[in-house]
Design an enzyme around this catalytic site. Sequence first.
Site, mmCIF file in Angstrom:
data_model
loop_
_atom_site.group_PDB
_atom_site.id
_atom_site.type_symbol
_atom_site.label_atom_id
_atom_site.label_comp_id
_atom_site.label_asym_id
_atom_site.label_seq_id
_atom_site.Cartn_x
_atom_site.Cartn_y
_atom_site.Cartn_z
ATOM 1 N N PHE A 191 -16.104 -2.512 9.748
ATOM 2 C CA PHE A 191 -17.568 -2.567 9.827
ATOM 3 C C PHE A 191 -18.115 -1.643 10.910
ATOM 4 O O PHE A 191 -18.992 -2.035 11.692
ATOM 5 C CB PHE A 191 -18.044 -4.002 10.069
ATOM 6 C CG PHE A 191 -17.836 -4.916 8.897
ATOM 7 C CD1 PHE A 191 -18.509 -4.722 7.716
ATOM 8 C CD2 PHE A 191 -16.939 -5.983 8.990
ATOM 9 C CE1 PHE A 191 -18.311 -5.566 6.627
ATOM 10 C CE2 PHE A 191 -16.735 -6.833 7.914
ATOM 11 C CZ PHE A 191 -17.420 -6.625 6.726
ATOM 12 N N CYS A 192 -17.601 -0.428 10.950
ATOM 13 C CA CYS A 192 -18.018 0.526 11.982
ATOM 14 C C CYS A 192 -19.308 1.224 11.545
ATOM 15 O O CYS A 192 -19.295 2.364 11.062
ATOM 16 C CB CYS A 192 -16.910 1.544 12.231
ATOM 17 S SG CYS A 192 -15.398 0.815 12.871
ATOM 18 N N ARG A 193 -20.405 0.531 11.706
ATOM 19 C CA ARG A 193 -21.698 1.089 11.337
ATOM 20 C C ARG A 193 -22.803 0.241 11.968
ATOM 21 O O ARG A 193 -22.569 -0.882 12.395
ATOM 22 C CB ARG A 193 -21.879 1.131 9.816
ATOM 23 C CG ARG A 193 -21.720 -0.214 9.118
ATOM 24 C CD ARG A 193 -21.926 -0.057 7.619
ATOM 25 N NE ARG A 193 -21.934 -1.326 6.913
ATOM 26 C CZ ARG A 193 -20.899 -1.830 6.259
ATOM 27 N NH1 ARG A 193 -19.751 -1.178 6.241
ATOM 28 N NH2 ARG A 193 -20.999 -2.981 5.618
ATOM 29 N N ASN A 194 -23.993 0.840 12.051
ATOM 30 C CA ASN A 194 -25.172 0.127 12.567
ATOM 31 C C ASN A 194 -24.931 -0.464 13.948
ATOM 32 O O ASN A 194 -25.311 -1.593 14.248
ATOM 33 C CB ASN A 194 -25.596 -0.974 11.587
ATOM 34 C CG ASN A 194 -25.938 -0.435 10.219
ATOM 35 O OD1 ASN A 194 -26.456 0.671 10.089
ATOM 36 N ND2 ASN A 194 -25.638 -1.205 9.183
ATOM 37 N N ARG A 204 -22.285 -1.529 15.457
ATOM 38 C CA ARG A 204 -21.425 -2.702 15.545
ATOM 39 C C ARG A 204 -20.013 -2.310 15.130
ATOM 40 O O ARG A 204 -19.796 -1.242 14.546
ATOM 41 C CB ARG A 204 -21.921 -3.837 14.651
ATOM 42 C CG ARG A 204 -21.982 -3.472 13.181
ATOM 43 C CD ARG A 204 -22.166 -4.666 12.280
ATOM 44 N NE ARG A 204 -20.963 -5.481 12.188
ATOM 45 C CZ ARG A 204 -20.783 -6.416 11.254
ATOM 46 N NH1 ARG A 204 -21.736 -6.639 10.345
ATOM 47 N NH2 ARG A 204 -19.689 -7.126 11.215
ATOM 48 N N CYS A 222 -6.150 0.932 -6.481
ATOM 49 C CA CYS A 222 -5.283 -0.132 -5.992
ATOM 50 C C CYS A 222 -3.938 0.437 -5.622
ATOM 51 O O CYS A 222 -3.228 0.983 -6.462
ATOM 52 C CB CYS A 222 -5.110 -1.217 -7.054
ATOM 53 S SG CYS A 222 -3.904 -2.472 -6.591
#
Length: 285
Positions: free
Chosen positions: A251-254, A256, A113
Amino acid sequence: MQTKINNVIEHRTVRCFRNFRESEIIESVASEIRVALIYNGVSHTVMMASPADLECFAIGFTLSERIVDKVTEIKSIDVEPNDKGVLIYIEITNRCFMALKDQRRNMAGRTGCGLCGVAQLEHAVKPTIRVKNNKIFNINLLPNVLEQLPRVQTMFNITGATHAAMSLSERGDIISSYEDIGRHIALDKLIGSYSKNKSITPTAILLTSRASFEMVQKSASANIEIIFAISAATSLAIELAEKSNITLVGFCRNNRATIYTHPHRITSEKLNTLDIMEPGRKQAY
């Protein structure tokens, strides 16, 4: 007497399988050490980190935490391992040290954190820095970047316990990559590396973690315009990226990606024949 600290340690473990079969094996685990940052002889904070690239970490932390404004205000860095961890002695200009004394922070043991241990809430949020507007990145190059991850995440491949921060060229190549058990420390190491070498700010960076408030704040301090993250972005990260003029993509994967802020820097131009024919390059968006 200096003590050598390895990045990976072998540990005897018992691995359990389905139906409760057991097997005793030697497992490689990521080394985690105490790193004390000492400015002009005064202890500032203790972090838990991986022992590699600690000079780059010291430079990046000092810059991204805005203890100094530019790398030339860091006069010297001495890294001294001992049997309890590592002491990093950082000498900064008197002006910067006096300002640091006025805003002492106690962040002992921070690993995940970025705001833990801040003495006063108002010190957690630094004045907003707006980055420049010079970079463009073709989203069709992103699959090629992701294909390169196994090659550059050497510690993760062995231990499965580290994050990475890497700089990207406008052609979608990974210029440099730094790993650590702490995602924000990996980013500090990356920032410190190109600040130390006085190289050009990368077109974009890729984080193998979520994009949190502190990761965006550190990026703004280093004038990083585009952040790609494997995982999601938090609400405060999105808010700060908007204010800082940073393009934040999660969400830079698959095949997308989710663009949260300032999408004008992201293009989707069709790759030319040379790019498509290069090994590992392909159009996926």
